[in-house]
Write a protein that holds these residues in place. Structure first.
Motif, PDB file in Angstrom:
ATOM      1  N   LYS A   1      53.860  12.948 -67.909  1.00  0.00           N
ATOM      2  CA  LYS A   1      53.146  13.968 -67.132  1.00  0.00           C
ATOM      3  C   LYS A   1      51.901  14.474 -67.850  1.00  0.00           C
ATOM      4  O   LYS A   1      51.984  14.919 -68.995  1.00  0.00           O
ATOM      5  CB  LYS A   1      54.110  15.137 -66.864  1.00  0.00           C
TER       6      LYS A   1
ATOM      7  N   ILE B   1      48.608  20.121 -65.885  1.00  0.00           N
ATOM      8  CA  ILE B   1      48.236  20.537 -64.530  1.00  0.00           C
ATOM      9  C   ILE B   1      47.640  21.936 -64.581  1.00  0.00           C
ATOM     10  O   ILE B   1      47.780  22.653 -65.563  1.00  0.00           O
ATOM     11  CB  ILE B   1      49.454  20.520 -63.574  1.00  0.00           C
TER      12      ILE B   1
ATOM     13  N   LEU C   1      44.490  24.859 -62.775  1.00  0.00           N
ATOM     14  CA  LEU C   1      43.070  25.051 -62.494  1.00  0.00           C
ATOM     15  C   LEU C   1      42.548  26.193 -63.351  1.00  0.00           C
ATOM     16  O   LEU C   1      43.331  26.914 -63.978  1.00  0.00           O
ATOM     17  CB  LEU C   1      42.891  25.426 -61.016  1.00  0.00           C
TER      18      LEU C   1
ATOM     19  N   GLU D   1      52.024  25.812 -61.879  1.00  0.00           N
ATOM     20  CA  GLU D   1      53.212  26.056 -62.709  1.00  0.00           C
ATOM     21  C   GLU D   1      54.415  26.470 -61.856  1.00  0.00           C
ATOM     22  O   GLU D   1      55.488  25.892 -61.958  1.00  0.00           O
ATOM     23  CB  GLU D   1      52.951  27.125 -63.775  1.00  0.00           C
TER      24      GLU D   1
ATOM     25  N   HIS E   1      49.493  21.285 -74.067  1.00  0.00           N
ATOM     26  CA  HIS E   1      48.370  22.111 -73.601  1.00  0.00           C
ATOM     27  C   HIS E   1      48.185  22.021 -72.087  1.00  0.00           C
ATOM     28  O   HIS E   1      48.894  21.289 -71.397  1.00  0.00           O
ATOM     29  CB  HIS E   1      47.083  21.683 -74.322  1.00  0.00           C
ATOM     30  N   GLY E   2      47.185  22.760 -71.614  1.00  0.00           N
ATOM     31  CA  GLY E   2      46.884  22.770 -70.189  1.00  0.00           C
ATOM     32  C   GLY E   2      45.815  21.759 -69.805  1.00  0.00           C
ATOM     33  O   GLY E   2      45.486  20.851 -70.585  1.00  0.00           O
ATOM     34  N   SER E   3      45.265  21.958 -68.605  1.00  0.00           N
ATOM     35  CA  SER E   3      44.368  20.950 -68.012  1.00  0.00           C
ATOM     36  C   SER E   3      42.932  21.083 -68.508  1.00  0.00           C
ATOM     37  O   SER E   3      42.068  20.320 -68.071  1.00  0.00           O
ATOM     38  CB  SER E   3      44.411  21.086 -66.501  1.00  0.00           C
ATOM     39  N   ALA E   4      42.685  22.043 -69.387  1.00  0.00           N
ATOM     40  CA  ALA E   4      41.361  22.213 -70.016  1.00  0.00           C
ATOM     41  C   ALA E   4      40.205  22.059 -69.028  1.00  0.00           C
ATOM     42  O   ALA E   4      39.336  21.201 -69.200  1.00  0.00           O
ATOM     43  CB  ALA E   4      41.206  21.231 -71.188  1.00  0.00           C
TER      44      ALA E   4
ATOM     45  N   ASP F   1      37.590  23.553 -68.749  1.00  0.00           N
ATOM     46  CA  ASP F   1      36.255  23.726 -69.367  1.00  0.00           C
ATOM     47  C   ASP F   1      35.657  22.411 -69.855  1.00  0.00           C
ATOM     48  O   ASP F   1      34.445  22.312 -70.011  1.00  0.00           O
ATOM     49  CB  ASP F   1      36.332  24.749 -70.533  1.00  0.00           C
TER      50      ASP F   1
ATOM     51  N   ASN G   1      40.610  15.192 -76.128  1.00  0.00           N
ATOM     52  CA  ASN G   1      41.347  14.424 -77.137  1.00  0.00           C
ATOM     53  C   ASN G   1      42.627  13.862 -76.501  1.00  0.00           C
ATOM     54  O   ASN G   1      43.503  14.628 -76.084  1.00  0.00           O
ATOM     55  CB  ASN G   1      41.706  15.359 -78.304  1.00  0.00           C
TER      56      ASN G   1
END
Ligand code: NAD
Length: 368
Positions: free
Chosen positions: A72, A75, A77, A92, A284-287, A289, A297
């Motif tokens: 996975k 995910i 926004l 989430e 981590h999240g969907s970054a 930015d 990475n």
């Protein structure tokens, strides 16, 4: 020839970009081993909501049900974009928590690892890093505040209110403790129990159960740490930790701090294990930015593949090769933008180039 079905949920933001690199690595694993992987892509998260009206649509559930393992991507926004989705359908609440609940993936393993040679990636001083950081956070993943009953409304005084419930039963605590103690037995026989029993009654029960389970692992030294003090200790002396066990929300927060002391959340893969099904995801999240810029990475996603190889497919040796291939790219002085700040001496490469280099390194390694 072994054959495994993998549900591939690329997710949102940087998810598809880093998933692409992880799948390149998986292809090489297939070439080098007596194994085939049947990839089953499916929509999950905000992309699924916009396509189907549901962040975890039935078609995705069916694919995950059939899969031997689930890979996975992150995910979600940005804060502003999230408002386009009704609160209960946001990624989430609408997808991630239901996925965890469906497969009862209660044990989340989050390695926080940085060899001494890569100490320059970390914001901590080399003398703080010492011989390197090498710890694993074991996070309870299907209980506590995130899964308790939630209620929002207007109270009798006409004020908006919210109520969320933090609930654990002893069995939920016991099973995650066993996971943590078993891991500690395979490592330094040192377990840091993270809690907040000076304030939370949930932590009082947590600690009671911990002490009961500890009797079954007399060789393991247990160190109790209040979660707030643990946050500081992670910055001041991370080398003291080896295995850390904690409840759901503490683990969510402390593991992001884990990414912080390494230098990037992009270095944080994870495994989420249940008794019958496991899924693997970056911590981590969907970054949003940096999405779409080919600068994320992919280590976290490729590392999650390595964890899948080891835990779901009994391919621990090849998993070690995947880790070594990624470390090899760093050792050659390359990294993505998050870890190649100006003046760091690290040569900046793109997401795709990082994946290509890992593939090149892995291909060059002797087969297991
Ligand atoms: P985030 O983890 O997406 O990003 C935090 C910071 O870390 C950003 O600056 C980002 O650019 C950087 N970062 C993260 N992963 C990186 C990578 N692989 N390479 C380089 N840099 C990386 O946190 P956020 O911005 O607070 O959240 C964005 C969205 O992700 C939100 O919608 C949130 O709900 C969601 N989220 C999802 C998951 C999950 O899917 N399990 C976990 C956490 C957050």
């Amino acid at each position: 020839m072994k054959h495994y079905k993998i549900a591939v949920l690329a997710g949102d933001g940087i998810g598809p970009e880093i998933t692409q690199e992880a799948l390149k690595v998986l292809k090489v694993v297939e070439e080098r081993n007596d194994v085939t992987f049947e990839l089953m892509p499916a929509l999950f998260g905000a992309c699924a909501y916009f396509a189907t009206g549901d962040a975890f649509p039935q078609a995705t559930i069916d694919i995950c049900d059939q899969a031997d393992a689930i890979l996975k991507g992150p995910i979600g926004l940005s804060h502003e974009e999230s408002k386009k989705i009704p609160v209960d359908k946001q990624p989430e609440r609408g997808a991630l928590l239901p996925l965890r609940r469906r497969y009862n993936t209660y044990a989340n393993f989050r390695p926080v690892s940085l060899p001494k040679a890569l100490a320059h990636f970390s914001p901590l001083k080399p003398e703080v890093i010492g011989e390197g950081i090498d710890l694993i956070m074991v996070r309870e993943l299907v209980g506590g505040l995130y899964f308790g009953e939630k209620e929002m409304g207007v109270n009798e005084q006409g004020l908006r209110y919210v109520r969320e419930t933090l609930e654990y039963d002893e069995e939920q605590i016991r099973r995650i403790m066993h996971q943590a103690f078993k891991l500690a037995m395979k490592r330094r026989k040192l377990l840091h129990n993270i809690h907040k029993s000076n304030v939370l009654k949930s932590s009082v029960l947590w600690n009671e159960v911990m002490e009961e389970v500890a009797k079954e692992y007399p060789e393991v030294k247990v160190v109790n740490y209040l979660v707030d003090a643990a946050a500081t200790a992670l910055c001041l002396n991370p080398a003291q930790f080896d295995v850390m066990v904690m409840e759901n929300m503490f683990g969510d927060i402390l593991s992001d701090q884990g990414g912080g002391i390494l230098g990037s959340l992009g270095l944080m893969p994870s495994a989420c294990l249940g008794d019958d099904k496991a899924y693997y995801e970056p911590s981590h999240g969907s970054a949003p930015d940096i999405a779409g810029k080919n600068i994320a990475n992919p280590y976290s996603m490729i590392g999650s593949v390595a964890m899948m190889l080891e835990n779901s497919f009994d391919m621990a040796d090849e998993a070690k090769n995947v880790w070594a291939a990624m470390q090899g790219v760093f050792a050659d002085g390359f990294s993505t933008a998050d870890l190649s700040k100006p003046g760091s001496g690290v040569k900046m490469i793109s997401t795709v180039e990082f994946g290509d280099k890992v593939v090149e390194k892995l291909r060059a390694m002797p087969k297991v």
